[in-house]
Design an enzyme around this catalytic site. Structure first.
Site, PDB file in Angstrom:
ATOM      1  N   LYS A  90       0.823  -1.214   0.000  1.00 36.39           N
ATOM      2  CA  LYS A  90       0.000   0.000   0.000  1.00 36.39           C
ATOM      3  C   LYS A  90       0.863   1.273   0.000  1.00 36.39           C
ATOM      4  CE  LYS A  90      -3.814  -2.304   2.453  1.00 36.39           C
ATOM      5  NZ  LYS A  90      -4.711  -2.228   3.628  1.00 36.39           N
ATOM      6  N   TYR A 110     -11.925  -3.147  -3.516  1.00 37.91           N
ATOM      7  CA  TYR A 110     -12.518  -3.186  -2.182  1.00 37.91           C
ATOM      8  C   TYR A 110     -14.053  -3.085  -2.234  1.00 37.91           C
ATOM      9  CZ  TYR A 110      -8.096  -2.917   0.461  1.00 37.91           C
ATOM     10  OH  TYR A 110      -6.876  -3.192   1.036  1.00 37.91           O
ATOM     11  N   ASN A 145      -2.102   0.112   7.082  1.00 37.14           N
ATOM     12  CA  ASN A 145      -1.512  -1.142   7.588  1.00 37.14           C
ATOM     13  C   ASN A 145      -0.661  -1.863   6.536  1.00 37.14           C
ATOM     14  OD1 ASN A 145      -3.557  -2.070   6.033  1.00 37.14           O
ATOM     15  ND2 ASN A 145      -4.725  -3.043   7.653  1.00 37.14           N
ATOM     16  N   HIS A 156      -1.939  -5.454   1.583  1.00 37.50           N
ATOM     17  CA  HIS A 156      -3.155  -6.260   1.453  1.00 37.50           C
ATOM     18  C   HIS A 156      -2.761  -7.671   1.009  1.00 37.50           C
ATOM     19  CE1 HIS A 156      -7.007  -7.717  -0.145  1.00 37.50           C
ATOM     20  NE2 HIS A 156      -6.317  -8.096  -1.211  1.00 37.50           N
ATOM     21  N   GLU A 215      -8.819 -11.049  -7.691  1.00 36.67           N
ATOM     22  CA  GLU A 215      -8.025  -9.839  -7.512  1.00 36.67           C
ATOM     23  C   GLU A 215      -6.840  -9.782  -8.471  1.00 36.67           C
ATOM     24  OE1 GLU A 215      -7.066  -9.821  -3.329  1.00 36.67           O
ATOM     25  OE2 GLU A 215      -9.165  -9.535  -2.746  1.00 36.67           O
TER      26      GLU A 215
HETATM   27  P1  ADP Z   1      -7.578  -7.002   5.565  1.00 37.86           P
HETATM   28  O1  ADP Z   1      -6.767  -5.946   4.834  1.00 37.86           O
HETATM   29  O2  ADP Z   1      -6.881  -7.474   6.821  1.00 37.86           O
HETATM   30  O3  ADP Z   1      -8.017  -8.142   4.670  1.00 37.86           O
HETATM   31  P2  ADP Z   1     -10.278  -5.882   5.403  1.00 37.86           P
HETATM   32  O4  ADP Z   1     -10.456  -6.566   4.086  1.00 37.86           O
HETATM   33  O5  ADP Z   1     -11.358  -6.045   6.433  1.00 37.86           O
HETATM   34  O6  ADP Z   1      -8.912  -6.299   6.108  1.00 37.86           O
HETATM   35  O7  ADP Z   1     -10.115  -4.313   5.180  1.00 37.86           O
HETATM   36  C1  ADP Z   1      -9.421  -3.809   4.075  1.00 37.86           C
HETATM   37  C2  ADP Z   1      -8.645  -2.588   4.491  1.00 37.86           C
HETATM   38  O8  ADP Z   1      -9.552  -1.536   4.839  1.00 37.86           O
HETATM   39  C3  ADP Z   1      -7.781  -2.767   5.732  1.00 37.86           C
HETATM   40  O9  ADP Z   1      -6.554  -3.411   5.461  1.00 37.86           O
HETATM   41  C4  ADP Z   1      -7.601  -1.331   6.191  1.00 37.86           C
HETATM   42  O10 ADP Z   1      -6.608  -0.646   5.412  1.00 37.86           O
HETATM   43  C5  ADP Z   1      -8.967  -0.751   5.874  1.00 37.86           C
HETATM   44  N1  ADP Z   1      -9.854  -0.818   7.055  1.00 37.86           N
HETATM   45  C6  ADP Z   1     -10.508  -1.913   7.545  1.00 37.86           C
HETATM   46  N2  ADP Z   1     -11.205  -1.626   8.643  1.00 37.86           N
HETATM   47  C7  ADP Z   1     -11.011  -0.288   8.876  1.00 37.86           C
HETATM   48  C8  ADP Z   1     -11.455   0.634   9.873  1.00 37.86           C
HETATM   49  N3  ADP Z   1     -12.268   0.248  10.845  1.00 37.86           N
HETATM   50  N4  ADP Z   1     -11.037   1.909   9.798  1.00 37.86           N
HETATM   51  C9  ADP Z   1     -10.225   2.328   8.798  1.00 37.86           C
HETATM   52  N5  ADP Z   1      -9.753   1.515   7.820  1.00 37.86           N
HETATM   53  C10 ADP Z   1     -10.134   0.223   7.849  1.00 37.86           C
END
Ligand code: ADP
Length: 168
Positions: free
Chosen positions: A28, A68, A131, A134, A145
């Site tokens: 990211k 997403y 974070n 992905h 994807e």
């Molecule tokens: P992952 O990336 O662990 O598969 P998700 O698919 O649930 O998690 O979410 C996609 C991305 O959306 C996350 O990696 C994060 O960057 C963002 N995200 C998820 N939940 C939140 C939240 N509560 N607040 C802000 N950003 C979020």
């Protein structure tokens, strides 16, 4: 006799298929800005997985929206679109046995606060939003994807010389 041969053949096929599992990973914008691209790629290389596709690019809001789409009703979705299209990203496809599940373990869970040390998110990030990386959540998602970000031609089939030293 025929049954034994058939079951041996199907075992052999399953073994080959397992080895050919592919996953989609996306470094990211925050990881690119913080100069963590090399360290992140190193984790998957060191584990023994095989890189078969990689780009350095800016993602349009449209592409991120598609990627997403399952989060489109979340309150944080507009912020997620802005963040993901705010700078260069590095989409990648990796191959190896159980690579989908293993890559998620290497990455760590969604909220870095609850990630164990040694995972990418656990070592290098603090909040759920930025974070770093992905990782596809299942084989089906990975296939969907990878063809959103790559064409078939951009994925390179190759056999590293060291493969037999990493897994059988
Ligand atoms: P992952 O990336 O662990 O598969 P998700 O698919 O649930 O998690 O979410 C996609 C991305 O959306 C996350 O990696 C994060 O960057 C963002 N995200 C998820 N939940 C939140 C939240 N509560 N607040 C802000 N950003 C979020």
């Amino acid at each position: 006799m025929i049954c034994t041969l058939l079951s041996l053949f199907s075992l052999f096929l399953r073994k080959i298929c397992d080895h050919e599992e592919r996953t989609f990973l996306l470094i990211k914008p925050d990881a690119v800005q913080r100069g963590l691209v090399g360290q992140i790629i190193k984790k998957f290389e060191q584990k023994g997985f095989k890189l078969i596709g990689m780009k350095f690019m800016l993602a349009s809001k449209e592409l991120v929206k598609n990627h997403y789409s399952y989060l489109s009703n979340e309150p944080f979705f507009p912020g997620l679109l802005k963040y993901m299209s705010s700078g260069p990203v590095v989409p990648m496809v990796w191959e190896g046995p159980n690579v989908v599940k293993n890559a998620r373990i290497i990455i760590g869970i969604t909220n870095p606060e609850d990630c164990i040390p040694g995972t990418i998110r656990g070592d290098f990030s603090i909040q759920t939003g930025p974070n770093l990386i992905h990782g596809a959540d299942g084989v089906e998602e990975a296939n969907k994807e990878m063809y959103l970000w790559f064409t078939q031609k951009e994925l390179i089939s190759w056999k590293p010389a060291i493969t037999t030293w990493v897994y059988e």
